[in-house]
Design an enzyme around this catalytic site. Sequence first.
Site, PDB file in Angstrom:
ATOM      1  N   ASP A  11       2.117   8.038  -8.153  1.00 28.25           N
ATOM      2  CA  ASP A  11       3.187   7.753  -9.129  1.00 28.25           C
ATOM      3  C   ASP A  11       3.409   8.848 -10.178  1.00 28.25           C
ATOM      4  O   ASP A  11       3.577   8.544 -11.363  1.00 28.25           O
ATOM      5  CB  ASP A  11       2.884   6.422  -9.845  1.00 28.25           C
ATOM      6  N   ASP A  53       6.471   4.393  -7.501  1.00 31.77           N
ATOM      7  CA  ASP A  53       6.966   3.103  -7.921  1.00 31.77           C
ATOM      8  C   ASP A  53       8.459   3.126  -7.616  1.00 31.77           C
ATOM      9  O   ASP A  53       9.139   4.117  -7.933  1.00 31.77           O
ATOM     10  CB  ASP A  53       6.730   2.974  -9.439  1.00 31.77           C
ATOM     11  N   HIS A  55      11.320   0.409  -7.886  1.00 30.89           N
ATOM     12  CA  HIS A  55      11.720  -0.966  -8.198  1.00 30.89           C
ATOM     13  C   HIS A  55      13.220  -1.203  -8.080  1.00 30.89           C
ATOM     14  O   HIS A  55      14.016  -0.303  -8.382  1.00 30.89           O
ATOM     15  CB  HIS A  55      11.321  -1.305  -9.641  1.00 30.89           C
ATOM     16  N   HIS A  72      11.451   0.601 -15.403  1.00 30.12           N
ATOM     17  CA  HIS A  72      11.012   1.965 -15.062  1.00 30.12           C
ATOM     18  C   HIS A  72      11.123   2.169 -13.556  1.00 30.12           C
ATOM     19  O   HIS A  72      11.079   1.212 -12.791  1.00 30.12           O
ATOM     20  CB  HIS A  72       9.557   2.195 -15.512  1.00 30.12           C
ATOM     21  N   LYS A  97       6.475   1.595  -3.311  1.00 27.48           N
ATOM     22  CA  LYS A  97       5.963   0.243  -3.611  1.00 27.48           C
ATOM     23  C   LYS A  97       6.781  -0.358  -4.737  1.00 27.48           C
ATOM     24  O   LYS A  97       7.491   0.362  -5.451  1.00 27.48           O
ATOM     25  CB  LYS A  97       4.487   0.308  -3.999  1.00 27.48           C
ATOM     26  N   CYS A 141      -2.319   1.917 -11.890  1.00 34.25           N
ATOM     27  CA  CYS A 141      -2.088   2.187 -10.464  1.00 34.25           C
ATOM     28  C   CYS A 141      -3.209   3.014  -9.838  1.00 34.25           C
ATOM     29  O   CYS A 141      -3.566   2.804  -8.686  1.00 34.25           O
ATOM     30  CB  CYS A 141      -0.727   2.836 -10.273  1.00 34.25           C
TER      31      CYS A 141
END
Length: 195
Positions: A11, A53, A55, A72, A97, A141
Amino acid sequence: MKHSSAFLIIDLQNDFCPGGSLAVPHGNEIVPVVNRCLELFAEKKIPVIASRDWHPARSSHFREFGGIWPPHCIQVTHGAKFHPSLHLPSNAVIVSKGMDPERNDYSAFRAMDARGMDLEQILEEKGINHLYVAGLATDYCVKESVLDALRLGFAVTVISDAVMGVELQEGDSQRATKEMTATGAKMRSSHDLGV
Ligand SMILES: [Zn+2]
């Protein structure tokens, strides 16, 4: 058993660096260290996997929808891009993810590649049994990824100067480091990798 290693970068995205919406203080300072490691690992032909990440705009992971975080790393935004100074090799495997709006997905082991293979399957396919780990954030993470890796039977070396914590509470990074080492992870400085 001989180690067959991969380098897992967790990340290292704009939103987690200063100027981003969920910045890890000094998070950008690990980028040159990670780049040095990438050079070293390229010489050793160690494969690189970068998690991100990723989202949707509505996620229960975000404060507005019941979670604890500001929005974020929303898919395809600037904040979700890898840090612009990160020298990811063109053959790095990208795993994503956090796409499920009902899940937090801190661990890179919840991430999958463009084919839908999860990280464990990707590592199995490559015959990897040891991970060098760098990235953000030590106390979320990175920690969750390392604990999952150990639980799944991988050996783990965390590159101590190539991770940084968000420290919602002071001491979180130190506690995370303790938990990772107590569970079996090794901590090594980038200057002392011995690969
Ligand atoms: Zn997230």
